[in-house]
Design an enzyme around this catalytic site. Sequence first.
Site, mmCIF file in Angstrom:
data_model
loop_
_atom_site.group_PDB
_atom_site.id
_atom_site.type_symbol
_atom_site.label_atom_id
_atom_site.label_comp_id
_atom_site.label_asym_id
_atom_site.label_seq_id
_atom_site.Cartn_x
_atom_site.Cartn_y
_atom_site.Cartn_z
ATOM 1 N N CYS A 121 1.477 -1.461 0.317
ATOM 2 C CA CYS A 121 0.168 -0.047 -0.329
ATOM 3 C C CYS A 121 0.979 1.782 0.116
ATOM 4 O O CYS A 121 0.331 2.494 -0.308
ATOM 5 C CB CYS A 121 -0.865 -0.615 1.210
ATOM 6 S SG CYS A 121 -2.087 -1.266 1.554
ATOM 7 N N HIS A 261 -3.204 6.665 2.875
ATOM 8 C CA HIS A 261 -3.352 5.445 2.182
ATOM 9 C C HIS A 261 -5.082 5.487 2.988
ATOM 10 O O HIS A 261 -5.206 5.534 4.214
ATOM 11 C CB HIS A 261 -2.658 4.173 2.703
ATOM 12 C CG HIS A 261 -3.393 3.137 2.903
ATOM 13 N ND1 HIS A 261 -4.000 2.802 1.095
ATOM 14 C CD2 HIS A 261 -3.411 2.174 2.711
ATOM 15 C CE1 HIS A 261 -3.990 1.869 1.120
ATOM 16 N NE2 HIS A 261 -3.818 1.293 2.400
ATOM 17 N N ASN A 291 -10.486 -0.063 0.814
ATOM 18 C CA ASN A 291 -8.990 -0.336 0.332
ATOM 19 C C ASN A 291 -8.194 -0.585 -1.118
ATOM 20 O O ASN A 291 -8.282 -1.714 -1.417
ATOM 21 C CB ASN A 291 -8.242 -0.796 1.554
ATOM 22 C CG ASN A 291 -6.916 -0.987 1.541
ATOM 23 O OD1 ASN A 291 -5.817 -0.319 0.856
ATOM 24 N ND2 ASN A 291 -6.150 -1.136 2.798
HETATM 25 C C1 LIG Z 1 -9.350 -5.811 10.202
HETATM 26 C C2 LIG Z 1 -10.187 -4.315 10.754
HETATM 27 C C3 LIG Z 1 -11.535 -3.774 10.510
HETATM 28 C C4 LIG Z 1 -11.200 -5.215 12.158
HETATM 29 O O1 LIG Z 1 -11.043 -4.553 13.063
HETATM 30 P P1 LIG Z 1 -11.417 -4.924 14.637
HETATM 31 O O2 LIG Z 1 -12.610 -3.254 15.416
HETATM 32 O O3 LIG Z 1 -9.797 -5.020 14.947
HETATM 33 O O4 LIG Z 1 -12.155 -6.089 15.141
HETATM 34 P P2 LIG Z 1 -11.516 -7.456 15.356
HETATM 35 O O5 LIG Z 1 -10.532 -7.877 14.839
HETATM 36 O O6 LIG Z 1 -11.000 -7.001 17.580
HETATM 37 O O7 LIG Z 1 -12.588 -8.564 15.606
HETATM 38 C C5 LIG Z 1 -13.782 -8.677 16.364
HETATM 39 C C6 LIG Z 1 -15.081 -9.076 16.197
HETATM 40 O O8 LIG Z 1 -15.641 -8.514 14.868
HETATM 41 C C7 LIG Z 1 -15.508 -9.970 14.232
HETATM 42 N N1 LIG Z 1 -15.549 -9.642 12.741
HETATM 43 C C8 LIG Z 1 -14.183 -9.482 12.122
HETATM 44 N N2 LIG Z 1 -14.861 -9.130 10.555
HETATM 45 C C9 LIG Z 1 -15.891 -9.307 11.082
HETATM 46 C C10 LIG Z 1 -17.281 -8.838 9.498
HETATM 47 N N3 LIG Z 1 -16.495 -8.058 8.528
HETATM 48 N N4 LIG Z 1 -18.241 -8.730 10.299
HETATM 49 C C11 LIG Z 1 -18.832 -9.134 11.901
HETATM 50 N N5 LIG Z 1 -17.491 -8.678 12.292
HETATM 51 C C12 LIG Z 1 -15.986 -9.081 11.777
HETATM 52 C C13 LIG Z 1 -14.042 -10.447 14.554
HETATM 53 O O9 LIG Z 1 -14.616 -12.523 14.640
HETATM 54 C C14 LIG Z 1 -14.717 -10.559 15.800
HETATM 55 O O10 LIG Z 1 -15.276 -11.237 16.642
HETATM 56 P P3 LIG Z 1 -15.159 -12.116 18.169
HETATM 57 O O11 LIG Z 1 -15.160 -10.134 19.423
HETATM 58 O O12 LIG Z 1 -15.918 -12.915 18.746
HETATM 59 O O13 LIG Z 1 -13.898 -12.881 17.722
HETATM 60 C C15 LIG Z 1 -9.279 -3.532 12.078
HETATM 61 O O14 LIG Z 1 -8.223 -3.866 12.809
HETATM 62 C C16 LIG Z 1 -8.133 -2.441 11.090
HETATM 63 O O15 LIG Z 1 -9.065 -2.005 10.245
HETATM 64 N N6 LIG Z 1 -6.604 -3.304 10.894
HETATM 65 C C17 LIG Z 1 -5.957 -2.396 9.845
HETATM 66 C C18 LIG Z 1 -6.043 -3.484 8.683
HETATM 67 C C19 LIG Z 1 -5.761 -2.441 7.209
HETATM 68 O O16 LIG Z 1 -5.953 -2.060 7.441
HETATM 69 N N7 LIG Z 1 -4.881 -3.107 6.492
HETATM 70 C C20 LIG Z 1 -5.017 -2.663 5.343
HETATM 71 C C21 LIG Z 1 -2.991 -2.188 5.874
HETATM 72 S S1 LIG Z 1 -2.593 -1.242 4.362
#
Ligand SMILES: CC(C)(COP(=O)(O)OP(=O)(O)OC[C@H]1O[C@@H](n2cnc3c(N)ncnc32)[C@H](O)[C@@H]1OP(=O)(O)O)[C@@H](O)C(=O)NCCC(=O)NCCS
Length: 334
Positions: A121, A261, A291
């Site tokens: 990215c 980004h 993204n």
């Molecule tokens: C991916 C992301 C949105 C997840 O959000 P989060 O607030 O960290 O959520 P978590 O991963 O802690 O998951 C929380 C819960 O939501 C659930 N969950 C994950 N994806 C889900 C979805 N699409 N819909 C519903 N629930 C979801 C998980 O299973 C978890 O459930 P649990 O508590 O029962 O185990 C976040 O971590 C993120 O944006 N990270 C950076 C990613 C990024 O920028 N990547 C690209 C880099 S270039």
Amino acid sequence: MLDLEGQGVRKAFISGLGGYVPEKVLTNYDLEKMVDTSDEWIRERTGIAERRIASKDCATSDLAIEASRMAIERASLKPQQIDLIICATVTPDNFFPSTACQIQKALGNNTAAAFDLSAACSGFIYGLSIANLFVCSGAYDHILLIGAETLSKVTDWEDRSTCVLFGDGAGAVVVSPAKGESSILSVHIFSDGQFSDCLEIPGGGSRNPCTHDSIDKRLHYIRMKGNETFKIAVKSLVNASVAALEHNKISAGQIDLFISHQANDRIIQAAAQRLNVPAEKVVINLDRFGNTSAASIPIALWDIERQGKLARGAMVLLAAFGGGLTWGSALIRW
Ligand SMILES: CC(C)(COP(=O)(O)OP(=O)(O)OC[C@H]1O[C@@H](n2cnc3c(N)ncnc32)[C@H](O)[C@@H]1OP(=O)(O)O)[C@@H](O)C(=O)NCCC(=O)NCCS
């Protein structure tokens, strides 16, 4: 960073800008029918409402070519005047030849050098650092830099934690010798391979070549440690931005536009807050495009330019982070 200030070298500027996204829109409501998720969860946790998806027969270069043609035309150039083509992508058409060479072929250019760049990215910022230095050094006059992705092709559509995040698209710029005040003021790039497993496609390369087994294990799709990536993302966006501000001896208050980004609205807002950049200066379009990895910054530039929000003379701070991990920033007097 190589400091070219006060050394009598020429400066570079962005002479042309283009973008292209596929027509097909995939909404959060569509995703609700594919995996166990909800529009509410996706909007709250990411800020994304919809993303564009390339058709089955559309490759990364197909999107890149459209964006490139627009950028070259806007630079008032002919394709044959481009000296170097750099395509930043993690979803190349093939391992080789490079997607940059495919773009060159479609543009009808047979004189430029062309290569792909892999910095996930942060690819556009990495490409900008190369283009800037090549133009400043006098090695090349007009460089076509593209960020283009078809992430939908490497997305695991059964993994709700990643499939809601990504989209397809391309953005392109032409970098040329500066004539007036507009110029690229600085570009900083960083990486830390210690965190290489935060965000990866584990299969399909020489580590885990593509086999029936690797396909069964879904190794050819994006895998991400979301929480870890989140924390590092905010820190690296801030650090890269501070490097740009300090290098140019300016404060965040002097920035007109902050273009990060487009990965997650919460990441961008947290970084902007730490940098003291007010909300009205923060560019967000991930709600419509998700993204798009290396394409997200040039798509954001193209998107705000076509809305009349990118005025010549504006002080624009770009910042990115991504797989590698890689991160970087650029300060541009537009
Ligand atoms: C991916 C992301 C949105 C997840 O959000 P989060 O607030 O960290 O959520 P978590 O991963 O802690 O998951 C929380 C819960 O939501 C659930 N969950 C994950 N994806 C889900 C979805 N699409 N819909 C519903 N629930 C979801 C998980 O299973 C978890 O459930 P649990 O508590 O029962 O185990 C976040 O971590 C993120 O944006 N990270 C950076 C990613 C990024 O920028 N990547 C690209 C880099 S270039």
